[in-house]
Design a protein around this motif. Structure first.
Motif, PDB file in Angstrom:
ATOM      1  N   ASP A  34      25.107   6.125  35.658  1.00 54.99           N
ATOM      2  CA  ASP A  34      24.884   4.798  36.223  1.00 54.99           C
ATOM      3  C   ASP A  34      25.989   3.881  35.720  1.00 54.99           C
ATOM      4  N   ALA A  37      28.114   5.023  32.775  1.00 56.66           N
ATOM      5  CA  ALA A  37      27.385   5.333  31.540  1.00 56.66           C
ATOM      6  C   ALA A  37      26.495   6.538  31.833  1.00 56.66           C
ATOM      7  N   ILE A  39      22.968   8.261  31.331  1.00 52.98           N
ATOM      8  CA  ILE A  39      21.596   7.888  31.011  1.00 52.98           C
ATOM      9  C   ILE A  39      20.814   9.158  30.720  1.00 52.98           C
ATOM     10  N   ALA A  41      16.993  10.331  30.077  1.00 48.51           N
ATOM     11  CA  ALA A  41      15.642   9.808  30.258  1.00 48.51           C
ATOM     12  C   ALA A  41      14.612  10.908  30.093  1.00 48.51           C
ATOM     13  N   CYS A  45      14.015  10.908  37.224  1.00 46.90           N
ATOM     14  CA  CYS A  45      14.649   9.828  37.962  1.00 46.90           C
ATOM     15  C   CYS A  45      15.005  10.343  39.358  1.00 46.90           C
ATOM     16  N   GLU A  48      19.118  13.286  39.312  1.00 52.22           N
ATOM     17  CA  GLU A  48      19.338  13.684  37.931  1.00 52.22           C
ATOM     18  C   GLU A  48      19.647  15.163  37.790  1.00 52.22           C
ATOM     19  N   ASN A  82      16.603   2.250  25.092  1.00 50.98           N
ATOM     20  CA  ASN A  82      15.710   1.416  25.875  1.00 50.98           C
ATOM     21  C   ASN A  82      14.333   2.048  25.688  1.00 50.98           C
ATOM     22  N   ASP A  85      11.634   1.957  28.671  1.00 53.24           N
ATOM     23  CA  ASP A  85      11.851   2.929  29.744  1.00 53.24           C
ATOM     24  C   ASP A  85      12.036   4.347  29.226  1.00 53.24           C
ATOM     25  N   ARG A  87      14.607   5.653  27.550  1.00 53.14           N
ATOM     26  CA  ARG A  87      15.944   6.091  27.948  1.00 53.14           C
ATOM     27  C   ARG A  87      16.950   5.833  26.842  1.00 53.14           C
ATOM     28  N   VAL A  89      21.132   5.198  26.678  1.00 52.97           N
ATOM     29  CA  VAL A  89      22.346   4.942  27.446  1.00 52.97           C
ATOM     30  C   VAL A  89      23.531   5.293  26.561  1.00 52.97           C
ATOM     31  N   SER A  91      27.471   5.066  26.359  1.00 48.12           N
ATOM     32  CA  SER A  91      28.687   4.446  26.906  1.00 48.12           C
ATOM     33  C   SER A  91      29.883   5.070  26.221  1.00 48.12           C
TER      34      SER A  91
END
Length: 99
Positions: A34, A37, A39, A41, A45, A48, A82, A85, A87, A89, A91
Motif C-alpha cells: 500500500d 509500504a 503491510i 496483517a 485483506c 494479499e 497499528n 487493525d 497490522r 506497516v 516502510s
C-alpha cells in the motif's frame, strides 16, 4: 522500531511486536503493498499474499512483493504497529537519525 530483511527474504518480528498484535507461531500473515509500504496483517485483506509465522518469529516476504517494492537483501525497515487493525506497516529506506 527497525527491522532488517535477511538475504533469504525473511524478516524477524520481535516478541514485543508479536504480543502486541496477538501473533502466534503458525498464524497466517497476509502481506500486501500500500503506497510503497509493506503491510503485514493478521486478518485477510482484499488483495494479499499469505505466509505463516515461524516458531522463531520470522516470516518470508514473497519475491513478487520484494520486486514491486524494489527491496534488496538486508534492507532495513521502519516498523509501525497499528494495534487496532492488527497490522504492521514496513516502510523501506529506514535510516536512524540522532537527535
Amino acid at each position: 522500531m527497525q527491522l532488517k530483511l535477511t538475504k533469504s527474504g525473511q524478516v524477524y518480528l520481535p516478541n514485543c511486536i508479536r504480543k502486541d498484535i496477538n501473533l502466534e507461531p503458525g498464524d497466517n500473515i497476509y502481506i500486501f503493498v500500500d503506497n510503497k509500504a509493506i503491510i503485514l496483517a493478521k486478518e485477510a485483506c482484499e488483495k494479499e499474499n499469505q505466509c505463516i509465522l515461524s516458531n522463531r518469529g520470522t516470516l518470508h516476504i514473497p519475491v513478487e512483493i520484494r520486486r514491486i517494492c524494489k527491496i534488496t537483501s538486508e534492507m532495513k525497515f521502519k516498523a509501525i504497529l497499528n494495534i487496532e487493525d492488527r497490522r504492521i506497516v514496513l516502510s523501506k529506506g529506514y535510516s536512524e537519525t540522532k537527535g
